[in-house]
Design a protein around this motif. Structure first.
Motif, PDB file in Angstrom:
ATOM      1  N   ILE A 156       0.684  -1.087   0.114  1.00 11.62           N
ATOM      2  CA  ILE A 156       0.329   0.155  -0.350  1.00 11.62           C
ATOM      3  C   ILE A 156       0.880   1.645   0.435  1.00 11.62           C
ATOM      4  N   GLU A 157       2.103   1.411   0.781  1.00 10.37           N
ATOM      5  CA  GLU A 157       2.418   2.303   1.171  1.00 10.37           C
ATOM      6  C   GLU A 157       3.345   2.619  -0.444  1.00 10.37           C
ATOM      7  N   HIS A 158       4.395   1.345  -1.317  1.00  8.57           N
ATOM      8  CA  HIS A 158       4.039   1.958  -2.630  1.00  8.57           C
ATOM      9  C   HIS A 158       3.721   2.359  -3.162  1.00  8.57           C
ATOM     10  N   ALA A 159       2.507   2.191  -3.778  1.00  7.43           N
ATOM     11  CA  ALA A 159       1.143   2.307  -4.643  1.00  7.43           C
ATOM     12  C   ALA A 159       0.983   3.360  -3.868  1.00  7.43           C
ATOM     13  N   TRP A 160       0.948   3.680  -2.684  1.00 13.26           N
ATOM     14  CA  TRP A 160       0.886   5.148  -2.416  1.00 13.26           C
ATOM     15  C   TRP A 160       1.788   6.272  -2.948  1.00 13.26           C
ATOM     16  N   LYS A 161       2.897   5.757  -2.634  1.00 14.30           N
ATOM     17  CA  LYS A 161       3.800   6.683  -2.984  1.00 14.30           C
ATOM     18  C   LYS A 161       3.770   6.564  -4.590  1.00 14.30           C
ATOM     19  N   LYS A 162       3.471   5.534  -5.324  1.00 16.58           N
ATOM     20  CA  LYS A 162       3.494   5.972  -6.892  1.00 16.58           C
ATOM     21  C   LYS A 162       2.216   6.717  -7.309  1.00 16.58           C
ATOM     22  N   GLU A 163       1.156   7.072  -7.005  1.00 13.18           N
ATOM     23  CA  GLU A 163       0.021   7.635  -6.686  1.00 13.18           C
ATOM     24  C   GLU A 163      -0.699   7.018  -7.411  1.00 13.18           C
ATOM     25  N   HIS A 164      -0.869   5.668  -6.511  1.00 11.71           N
ATOM     26  CA  HIS A 164      -1.447   4.598  -7.394  1.00 11.71           C
ATOM     27  C   HIS A 164      -2.972   4.791  -6.745  1.00 11.71           C
ATOM     28  N   ARG A 165      -4.583   4.672  -7.281  1.00  8.54           N
ATOM     29  CA  ARG A 165      -5.624   5.040  -6.718  1.00  8.54           C
ATOM     30  C   ARG A 165      -5.582   2.719  -6.347  1.00  8.54           C
ATOM     31  N   VAL A 166      -5.886   3.068  -4.608  1.00  9.12           N
ATOM     32  CA  VAL A 166      -6.684   1.883  -4.424  1.00  9.12           C
ATOM     33  C   VAL A 166      -7.631   1.224  -4.416  1.00  9.12           C
ATOM     34  N   ILE A 167      -7.419  -0.324  -5.240  1.00  9.80           N
ATOM     35  CA  ILE A 167      -9.191  -0.476  -4.640  1.00  9.80           C
ATOM     36  C   ILE A 167      -8.901  -1.700  -4.303  1.00  9.80           C
ATOM     37  N   ALA A 168      -9.881  -1.801  -2.218  1.00  8.17           N
ATOM     38  CA  ALA A 168      -9.037  -3.067  -1.825  1.00  8.17           C
ATOM     39  C   ALA A 168     -10.510  -4.071  -2.058  1.00  8.17           C
TER      40      ALA A 168
END
Lengths: 284, 212
Positions: free
Chosen positions: A78-90
């Motif tokens: 999650i941290e990595h995805a957010w750092k890359k500004e990805h939008r995360v669906i759980a």
């Protein structure tokens, strides 16, 4: 003392020594470092090389029983995805997975000073029963499978989900999986049918079963197996989290087990030798 | 109140953790109590979860609020009820129909996707030219992969007696299988130790506050 009693006592000593070997490095960390492996790096690269603003899925296919191994992976991804500004669906293929997702988002939010906005940067769609059938449904029409999120918000009211019509609009899937349903279903359906890149994180015990999928066909785009891989991912992100710290007792326990296996083998070898000698004496 | 519940939860967690661990010494009433509470709680949790998170939103709500568009749901509802007839011995036979439908559809869905993922893609993944790689490690690794796959599969070919030259690939296959089992064992040990670490971390951090 009978042989059975002696074996019982020996077993208890082994358990006790193992508990001490795990507890002491937990209290007094030894500062051991782990190293990266290509399997984890491949999963890391998938996240790293995906463009910003991409919509991605992290599937929480586990429950509290495997939290020690899989939750650090969830936090790191999650941290990595957010750092890359990805939008995360759980999403969750296991009932308690959606709670695991809530805990993970809340934990990582602290690092981002609660800047990430629910509905824009991340959303929790919760649990759906059905495994592979659910993923196939997502491939046809995302909204029919998840008409609402866990808080009861309608699909069309969630900004993050507006560009998502089906699984084909997802840039990658990371399934953190403790068994069935889980990673295998994502490989077969998301990758096999809809050609969406899938990376996986599994418990150590199920990791060998997934190794053949990390191949030339990229059926699985990297595999994180157990706590070691979680520690590797933390290392790649440049911090020491719970997995890295827990690799201290893990390493000590492994060394202890190797020593115990060696002692057991020496004992077995000596016993076999003694039995052979006794047999020779008996037979003259 | 919330704090009190948290503390109570931690103490209960610690009690049940230690009770389960006590089996390592020998079977005892604490272990039996914990085991049975765990089984009972799990069954209760699943029952309530299934009713409120699966049946109510996906079946009952849809049928009650918009019957005209959802009447097809009556079919799985009826199949579900037929499944429950297993509990009545004289009507047990009815449950065979939903079971047959479930087994049939599951097999059909899995067959196609599994054939592609576990068979075709796996074969394609083994058809690699090892010499296309530049690094020696990759070349050797790929050669080993091809040899290991072929010899491993050959080991399970039982239609010819493995004597003389025909025994060689089989023996190589055994070696590859042994290495693979060894790796699996290593991973299993890691998983079990991870579980122990998780429980001890809980006891030492959340319960005893020794780790901060």
């Amino acid at each position: 003392m009978s042989k059975l009693d002696r074996t019982q006592i020996e077993r208890r000593i082994v358990f006790l020594v193992l508990v001490i070997a795990v507890a002491l490095p937990l209290i007094f960390p030894l500062g051991m470092k782990t190293y990266g492996t290509p399997l984890t790096k491949k999963a890391y690269d998938l996240v790293e090389n995906t463009p910003p603003k991409s919509v991605v899925i992290i599937s929480f296919d586990y429950d509290p029983s495997t939290v020690t191994e899989l939750q650090p992976m969830a936090l790191a991804v999650i941290e990595h995805a957010w750092k890359k500004e990805h939008r995360v669906i759980a999403t969750a293929m296991w009932p308690q997975g959606s709670k695991m997702a809530d805990l993970a988002f809340a934990e990582v939010q602290k690092k981002f000073n609660n800047e990430k906005v629910y509905g824009l940067d991340y959303v929790n769609l919760g649990y759906k029963v059905g495994g592979m059938v659910v993923i196939q449904g997502m491939g046809r029409n995302f909204k029919t499978v998840f008409p609402k999120d866990t808080s009861g918000l309608d699909y069309e009211d969630i900004e993050l989900l507006r560009p998502v019509k089906s699984l084909r609009d997802i840039k990658y899937v990371v399934s953190l999986s403790a068994g069935d349903p889980g990673l295998r279903d994502w490989i077969m359906t998301a990758k096999g049918k809809y050609d969406v890149p899938v990376a996986g994180g599994t418990t150590a015990v199920s990791a060998p079963g997934f190794l053949p999928y990390v191949n030339d066909q990229n059926q699985l785009y990297g595999l994180m197996g157990g706590m070691k891989a979680a520690a590797e991912y933390e290392l790649l992100l440049g911090y020491e989290g719970s997995a890295s710290l827990n690799m201290n007792p893990q390493s000590v326990a492994h060394i202890l087990i190797l020593i115990l296996i060696a002692i057991g083998n020496v004992k077995a070898w000596r016993k076999r030798k003694a039995d052979a000698k006794q047999g020779e004496v008996k037979n003259g | 109140m919330a704090d009190l519940m948290t503390v109570l939860g931690i103490w209960l967690g610690a009690f049940f953790t230690l009770s389960i661990f006590s089996f390592l010494y020998k079977d005892n009433p604490f272990y039996k109590l914990s085991e049975q509470i765990f089984v009972g709680l799990s069954a209760g949790y699943w029952l309530i979860y299934t009713i409120y998170n699966i049946l109510v939103p996906n079946l009952f709500n849809l049928l009650l609020t918009d019957f005209a568009n959802n009447w097809l749901l009556l079919i799985p509802f009826a199949l579900g009820l037929m499944m429950l007839l297993r509990m009545i011995p004289s009507l047990q036979w009815v449950s065979r129909y939903p079971i047959a439908i479930m087994v049939g559809t599951t097999a059909a869905i899995y067959m196609l996707l599994s054939f592609k993922a576990d068979f075709l893609s796996q074969i394609a993944a083994t058809m690699i030219n090892p010499f296309k790689f530049t690094s020696a490690v990759d070349v050797v690794g790929t050669i080993l992969l091809i040899i290991g796959t072929l010899c491993g599969v050959y080991f399970f070919y039982f239609s010819r007696k493995k004597e003389g030259v025909f025994a060689v690939p089989s023996k190589i296959g055994i070696w590859f299988l042994m290495v693979s089992f060894g790796a699996s064992f290593g991973y299993t040990v890691m998983a079990r130790i991870s579980l122990l670490i998780g429980r001890l971390d809980f006891l030492l951090r959340d319960w005893l506050h020794i780790i901060r």
